[in-house]
Design a protein around this motif. Structure first.
Motif, short mmCIF file in Angstrom:
data_model
loop_
_atom_site.label_atom_id
_atom_site.label_comp_id
_atom_site.label_asym_id
_atom_site.label_seq_id
_atom_site.Cartn_x
_atom_site.Cartn_y
_atom_site.Cartn_z
N LEU A 236 -5.81 4.21 2.27
CA LEU A 236 -6.24 3.98 0.89
C LEU A 236 -5.26 4.58 -0.12
CD1 LEU A 236 -8.33 2.84 -1.06
CD2 LEU A 236 -9.69 4.93 -0.75
N TRP A 237 -4.79 5.80 0.11
CA TRP A 237 -3.85 6.43 -0.83
C TRP A 237 -2.59 5.58 -0.99
CZ3 TRP A 237 0.86 9.19 0.83
CH2 TRP A 237 1.56 9.76 -0.24
N TYR A 238 -2.02 5.14 0.12
CA TYR A 238 -0.80 4.32 0.05
C TYR A 238 -1.12 2.98 -0.59
CZ TYR A 238 3.47 1.95 1.55
OH TYR A 238 4.64 1.25 1.57
N TYR A 239 -2.26 2.40 -0.27
CA TYR A 239 -2.66 1.11 -0.84
C TYR A 239 -2.76 1.20 -2.36
CZ TYR A 239 -5.34 -3.23 -1.44
OH TYR A 239 -5.78 -4.48 -1.82
N VAL A 240 -3.36 2.29 -2.86
CA VAL A 240 -3.50 2.47 -4.30
C VAL A 240 -2.13 2.54 -4.97
CG1 VAL A 240 -4.21 4.16 -6.07
CG2 VAL A 240 -5.80 3.52 -4.24
N LEU A 241 -1.19 3.22 -4.35
CA LEU A 241 0.16 3.31 -4.91
C LEU A 241 0.85 1.95 -4.92
CD1 LEU A 241 1.47 6.61 -3.23
CD2 LEU A 241 0.42 6.33 -5.49
N ARG A 242 0.76 1.21 -3.82
CA ARG A 242 1.41 -0.09 -3.75
C ARG A 242 0.75 -1.09 -4.70
NH1 ARG A 242 5.68 -0.97 -3.41
NH2 ARG A 242 5.52 -3.02 -2.44
N GLU A 243 -0.57 -0.99 -4.83
CA GLU A 243 -1.31 -1.87 -5.74
C GLU A 243 -0.82 -1.68 -7.17
OE1 GLU A 243 -6.03 -2.71 -5.95
OE2 GLU A 243 -5.39 -0.74 -6.68
N ALA A 244 -0.65 -0.43 -7.58
CA ALA A 244 -0.15 -0.15 -8.93
C ALA A 244 1.27 -0.67 -9.11
CB ALA A 244 -0.20 1.36 -9.19
N ALA A 245 2.12 -0.43 -8.10
CA ALA A 245 3.52 -0.83 -8.19
C ALA A 245 3.69 -2.35 -8.26
CB ALA A 245 4.30 -0.27 -7.00
N VAL A 246 2.93 -3.06 -7.43
CA VAL A 246 3.11 -4.51 -7.31
C VAL A 246 2.38 -5.27 -8.42
CG1 VAL A 246 2.65 -6.52 -5.85
CG2 VAL A 246 3.50 -4.40 -4.83
N LEU A 247 1.14 -4.88 -8.69
CA LEU A 247 0.33 -5.64 -9.63
C LEU A 247 0.52 -5.23 -11.09
CD1 LEU A 247 -3.03 -5.88 -7.64
CD2 LEU A 247 -1.07 -7.42 -7.61
N HIS A 248 1.00 -3.99 -11.32
CA HIS A 248 1.16 -3.53 -12.70
C HIS A 248 2.51 -2.87 -12.94
CE1 HIS A 248 -2.88 -4.48 -14.02
NE2 HIS A 248 -3.37 -3.92 -12.92
N SER A 249 3.49 -3.18 -12.10
CA SER A 249 4.85 -2.63 -12.25
C SER A 249 4.86 -1.11 -12.34
CB SER A 249 5.54 -3.24 -13.48
OG SER A 249 5.62 -4.65 -13.36
N GLY A 250 3.87 -0.47 -11.75
CA GLY A 250 3.81 0.98 -11.74
C GLY A 250 3.33 1.61 -13.04
N ASN A 251 2.90 0.80 -13.99
CA ASN A 251 2.50 1.33 -15.30
C ASN A 251 1.05 1.78 -15.35
OD1 ASN A 251 5.04 0.92 -16.58
ND2 ASN A 251 4.59 -1.27 -16.70
N GLN A 252 0.23 1.31 -14.44
CA GLN A 252 -1.16 1.76 -14.35
C GLN A 252 -1.68 1.42 -12.97
OE1 GLN A 252 -2.89 -0.97 -17.43
NE2 GLN A 252 -4.22 -1.68 -15.78
#
Length: 309
Positions: A236-252
Motif C-alpha cells: 500500500l505505501w508503494y502504491y500510494v507513492l506510485r499513484e501520486a506520481a503517475v496520476l498527479h505528476s507527484g503534485n498530490q
C-alpha cells in the motif's frame, strides 16, 4: 514530514512560531479589552484557525480539494465516538512525506544551501541553543509575500527518496532503512495491498503499465520479481507513492492515498467537540488573511510575526 530528526531545526522553530502565534492572539484580545477568560479564548481561536489551515491549506494541497470535500460529506463520526488511528494511514498512506524531503534547504541568507546533515547538526549538542545565524527564514517555506531568493518547495511525491538522507550523521543507509521499515511493518500488520484498498473504495486499481511507467529498469525488475506479485498485490505505501506520481505528476496524492489521508483527518476533527467543524453556526476565520474568509499557514506565520528573522 520525516520521522527521523533530520529536519528538527525547521520543525522546532515552527513550534516556536506556533507559540508566537498564540501570544499574538493573546495580545489581540488584550488590545480589544476582551472581558472573558483570555487564555481560554486564545486557545479556542488558535486551535480553530490552525485546524482550518490544516484542512483548507495543507490537506487540499496534499489530497486535492475533491478528496477533502468528499470526506467532509461522507465521513460520519459523532462527537465523542471511539477512534483508533487507521493502520492504512499510519503505516502506509501518511508516509508519503518520505519522498518529499529535499537534499538541501535555503535556511536563510547565511545558509542558502544547507544539506540535511547540516540541518541535523544544528539541532544537537553542543550546538544548542540554536545559533542566531541559523534562525529559519519562514518566507522560504511559505508564500508569505516577503521576497526571498529561493522557496523550499517539497520534492514530488514519488517512489524516490532524497539522496541527502544517506549522508545524515549516524544514519548510514537511511533510505533503505526507511523503505524496509515501511514495507515490513505493513506486512506484519496485515495491511491490504494497494489494489485491495482501491477495490474496497470502489476505485479502479492502477494497471501494471501505470505502476511501472517511467521507472528505471532496476526498479521495474524488482516489481517483476516473484512472478510479478508486487504488481498484482502492490504494498500500500508503494502504491500510494506510485499513484501520486503517475496520476498527479507527484503534485498530490491519488484517489486511494488522498481518501485515506483526508478521511482520517476529518474523522478526528468531527468526533472532537471542540474542533472548528463543531462550532455552532459554522466557523469562519477572523484573523488577518491574504484572502477574505480564509486562513493559511502563511497567514499564521505572518500573524505570529516570524517572517522577519
Amino acid at each position: 514530514m520525516i520521522r527521523v530528526t533530520t529536519k528538527k531545526l525547521i520543525i522546532v522553530q515552527f513550534q516556536h512560531a506556533m507559540l508566537r502565534f498564540h501570544n499574538a492572539v493573546v495580545d489581540l484580545l488584550l488590545a480589544v479589552a476582551f472581558a472573558g477568560d483570555i487564555f481560554a479564548e486564545a486557545k479556542r481561536i488558535v486551535t480553530h484557525h490552525y485546524q482550518w489551515a490544516v484542512v483548507h491549506d495543507f490537506l487540499e494541497r496534499i489530497c486535492g480539494a475533491t478528496a477533502v470535500n468528499n470526506a467532509m460529506t461522507s465521513v460520519s463520526a459523532p462527537i465523542g465516538s471511539p477512534f483508533q488511528m487507521p493502520v492504512e494511514f499510519a503505516v502506509a498512506a501518511y508516509r508519503f512525506g518520505h519522498s518529499m524531503v529535499r537534499d538541501t534547504y535555503w535556511v536563510n541568507f547565511n545558509f542558502p544551501n544547507a544539506t540535511l546533515g547540516k540541518v541535523f547538526e544544528f539541532n544537537r549538542n553542543p550546538r544548542l541553543p540554536v545559533f542566531s545565524n541559523w534562525v529559519v527564514d519562514f518566507n522560504a517555506f511559505f508564500d508569505t509575500g516577503v521576497p526571498v531568493p529561493v522557496h523550499n518547495k517539497a520534492r514530488k511525491i514519488d517512489s524516490f527518496m532524497a539522496n541527502g538522507l544517506e549522508s545524515l550523521p549516524g544514519f548510514a543507509g537511511m533510505m533503505a532503512i526507511l523503505a524496509t521499515r515501511n514495507l515490513r511493518r505493513a506486512l506484519a500488520l496485515g495491511l491490504p495491498s494497494g489494489q485491495g484498498m482501491a477495490n474496497a473504495f470502489g476505485i479502479t486499481p492502477m494497471t501494471t503499465a501505470q505502476l511501472t511507467s517511467g521507472l528505471p529498469a532496476a526498479e521495474v525488475a524488482v516489481l517483476n520479481s516473484s512472478g510479478g506479485l508486487l504488481l498484482s498485490k502492490t504494498p500500500l505505501w508503494y502504491y500510494v507513492l506510485r499513484e501520486a506520481a503517475v496520476l498527479h505528476s507527484g503534485n498530490q496524492l491519488g484517489p486511494v492515498g488522498g481518501r485515506i489521508v483526508a478521511e482520517t483527518f476529518v474523522r478526528i476533527l468531527k468526533r472532537d467537540a471542540s474542533s472548528y467543524l463543531n462550532v455552532a453556526g459554522g466557523f469562519t476565520p477572523i484573523l488577518p488573511s491574504s484572502t477574505a474568509g480564509d486562513f493559511t499557514v502563511a497567514d499564521l506565520v505572518n500573524f505570529a510575526g516570524v517572517t522577519q528573522p
